[in-house]
Each structure stands twice: as structure tokens, then as C-alpha cells.
Design a protein around this motif. Structure first.
Motif, short mmCIF file in Angstrom:
data_model
loop_
_atom_site.label_atom_id
_atom_site.label_comp_id
_atom_site.label_asym_id
_atom_site.label_seq_id
_atom_site.Cartn_x
_atom_site.Cartn_y
_atom_site.Cartn_z
N ASN A 70 11.89 2.92 6.19
CA ASN A 70 11.55 2.64 7.59
C ASN A 70 10.56 1.48 7.66
OD1 ASN A 70 9.31 3.37 9.89
ND2 ASN A 70 11.43 3.57 10.59
N HIS A 71 9.58 1.46 6.78
CA HIS A 71 8.72 0.29 6.66
C HIS A 71 8.05 0.26 5.30
CE1 HIS A 71 5.83 3.32 8.36
NE2 HIS A 71 4.97 2.77 7.55
N PHE A 72 7.65 -0.94 4.92
CA PHE A 72 6.72 -1.16 3.81
C PHE A 72 5.41 -1.61 4.45
CE2 PHE A 72 8.78 -1.28 -0.46
CZ PHE A 72 10.09 -0.99 -0.09
N THR A 73 4.33 -1.52 3.70
CA THR A 73 3.00 -1.81 4.23
C THR A 73 2.21 -2.67 3.26
OG1 THR A 73 3.01 0.29 5.37
CG2 THR A 73 0.86 -0.75 5.06
N MET A 74 1.88 -3.88 3.69
CA MET A 74 1.11 -4.77 2.83
C MET A 74 -0.32 -4.25 2.69
SD MET A 74 0.55 -8.87 3.29
CE MET A 74 2.29 -9.32 3.28
N PHE A 111 7.12 -4.15 9.77
CA PHE A 111 6.27 -4.40 8.60
C PHE A 111 4.87 -3.98 9.00
CE2 PHE A 111 5.40 -7.96 5.20
CZ PHE A 111 5.28 -7.00 4.22
N GLU A 112 4.19 -3.30 8.09
CA GLU A 112 2.88 -2.75 8.40
C GLU A 112 1.83 -3.38 7.47
OE1 GLU A 112 2.68 1.63 9.62
OE2 GLU A 112 1.92 1.66 7.58
N PHE A 113 0.56 -3.30 7.90
CA PHE A 113 -0.56 -3.87 7.14
C PHE A 113 -1.68 -2.84 7.12
CE2 PHE A 113 2.00 -6.81 9.40
CZ PHE A 113 2.38 -7.70 8.41
N ASP A 172 0.84 -1.20 0.00
CA ASP A 172 0.00 0.00 0.00
C ASP A 172 0.87 1.24 0.00
OD1 ASP A 172 -2.65 1.46 0.62
OD2 ASP A 172 -1.28 2.18 2.18
N HIS A 173 1.88 1.23 0.87
CA HIS A 173 2.80 2.38 0.91
C HIS A 173 4.14 1.98 1.50
CE1 HIS A 173 1.00 2.72 5.01
NE2 HIS A 173 2.20 3.18 5.36
N ILE A 174 5.06 2.88 1.33
CA ILE A 174 6.40 2.76 1.90
C ILE A 174 6.65 4.06 2.66
CG2 ILE A 174 7.18 3.37 -0.45
CD1 ILE A 174 9.91 2.46 0.26
NI NI Z 1 2.91 3.43 7.34
#
Ligand code: NI
Length: 266
Positions: A163-167, A233-235, A37-39
Motif C-alpha cells: 500500500n505504501h513504502f515510507t522514506m 509515498f510516506e515520510f 522506515d517501513h512498508i
Molecule cells: Ni505508514
């Protein structure tokens, strides 16, 4: 279409955060083909490296400015950029407002920017995965920064990397919402960030998110190698807004809690 800078950021991210690859593979083993979804990227408000400077890596790929956000408590300003191709991730970039902090923090952060080779300042794609080009990182300094700002300490330790990617949960076939994803993760022994509850945001906010706790990584400081939190890791699940369109923005109060995934104290 692939975007080289995003591929480079992903490769660097999974290489130093093996828990992300393991989680990604768990979803693949369930027959999913996850997309992001986003980075999220972190920087400082120095004009040489600020949100606008970093955004150029994406605007030249057709991304457009999508929104502005203020995080008053954490002293951050952020923007998000939207891709032309909806299968590409949105890009969330935040900058620390360094003049709102102590002279010590300001001096340390300015020295980081001064240490970035001009070759990188002139090549934003390369800058984004360049890490901490200031080679003299001190664990004492890291700890002192932590007292004032987790964000500053993270930036000092890691510099430029995702910093994170988001599934993107909406695109998964076997999972309907954040709670289902969270249960699946916990069943496989994944530790979630519980700051503000396991699910941040509500359908009324049009965005629900959760995240793992950060994995740890060994960092070489001048005092020796120390193990510190790196990335999570984010969702995300998005809902339609009042106009019936899938909401594309971010919710500041949820992101505020998500920022705490890299807290050392968790
Ligand atoms: Ni985020």
C-alpha cells in the motif's frame, strides 16, 4: 543483505506509481541514498490471509513481532514486525475486520479470498505481490464498497501489493524533519495529503509522518477501464523515547489520518 520479497514489492510499487520513483530520484539528485522506515500491507481477517499468515513471509527472514494496534473507527487490527537488520524496513500489516461490516461487504470480501489460488495461499512470498486474483472486478461493487470502507474498496481493486513504502528521514543527510521534507516536495510540485494537517504526529508521540496523495492508475473493471487512486509515498521521522532509544512503534491516531491518503474524495 537484500530480502527478495521486499525488492519484489518495491519494484511492483514504483512501476504502478511513477510519482514514487520521481520523488525517490529527487532525493537521489540531492545526494541522498534513501532507505525505507517501513512498508505497509493490507489484508482481511480470514485466517488463510490474515496478519499472522502474511507475517510469515518476514518472520522466516528473522523479523520479530513488534506491536499490536487497533483502529476502531476503520475496523482494522494491525501488527508491526521488526527486522534483525536496522537498514531493512519495518513491516506494518493491517487486516479488515470484515464481520463488523454489512452482509454485502462480507460476501464480496469472502469471494475475493475464495478466488485466491491455493498455490498462492501456500506461498506467502508470491501472494504478497499477486494483486487481485479475483478477475471479475466490478466498478459498481468498488463504488458500493467505498461507501462503507475505503480500505475494503482499495483491497478489492488492488489485492496484494504494497500500500505504501515510507522514506526514513532520520537517515537523510540534508533534511532534518518532516517539515523540511514537505517543503522540498511542494517546491517540486508534489501534492501532499493534508487530512489532519501536513504533519501527522509530534515529537511527543516519538513519530512524525507525512505522505503524498495517491497517484491514480487505470484498472480494468467489467464495466470498462476506470482511473482510481492507487498508492502513496510516506515520510517518517522518529524520535528517542523516554529510555533514550529511537522509538520503533507506530501511532494509531496518525496512521488513521495517513490511511486517508488513498481516499477517492481527496
Ligand atoms: Ni505508514
Amino acid at each position: 543483505m537484500t530480502i527478495k520479497v521486499l525488492d519484489n514489492l518495491w519494484d511492483q510499487y514504483v512501476e504502478s506509481n511513477p510519482h514514487v520513483q520521481e520523488i525517490y530520484d529527487l532525493f537521489v539528485s540531492k545526494g541522498e541514498k534513501p532507505i525505507n522506515d517501513h512498508i505497509a500491507l493490507r489484508t482481511l481477517d480470514d485466517p488463510r490471509v490474515d496478519n499472522n499468515a502474511l507475517a510469515k513471509a518476514f518472520t522466516k527472514q528473522g523479523y520479530k513481532l513488534g506491536g499490536h494496534y487497533d483502529f476502531e473507527v476503520k475496523k482494522l487490527k494491525a501488527i508491526h514486525l521488526e527486522p534483525e537488520d536496522p537498514n531493512q524496513p519495518k513491516v506494518f500489516i493491517s487486516q479488515l475486520l470484515i464481520e463488523e461490516f454489512s452482509p454485502f461487504l462480507q460476501k464480496t470480501m469472502k469471494a475475493c479470498v475464495e478466488a485466491i489460488p491455493s498455490k498462492l495461499l501456500n506461498d506467502v512470498d508470491a501472494l504478497l505481490t499477486s494483486g487481485a486474483t479475483w478477475s471479475y472486478r466490478s466498478y459498481n461493487t468498488y463504488q458500493k464498497l467505498l461507501e462503507e470502507s475505503e480500505y475494503a474498496a482499495w483491497f478489492y481493486a488492488f489485492g496484494y501489493r504494497a500500500n505504501h513504502f515510507t522514506m526514513f528521514i532520520n537517515q537523510l543527510k540534508n533534511f532534518n524533519d518532516v517539515t523540511e521534507v514537505n517543503e522540498f516536495l511542494k517546491d517540486h510540485g508534489v501534492k501532499l495529503n493534508t487530512s489532519g494537517g501536513e504533519v501527522k504526529g509530534t515529537p511527543a508521540d516519538h513519530l512524525e509522518q507525512s505522505s503524498t496523495l495517491s497517484g491514480t492508475i487505470d484498472v480494468k473493471f467489467i464495466e470498462g477501464t476506470k482511473t482510481i487512486p492507487c498508492c502513496y509515498f510516506e515520510f517518517a521521522k522518529r524520535y528517542a523515547d523516554e529510555n533514550g532509544k529511537l522509538y520503533q512503534g507506530f501511532v494509531a491516531k496518525s496512521a488513521d489520518k495517513i490511511f486517508e491518503s488513498t481516499n477517492v474524495k481527496n
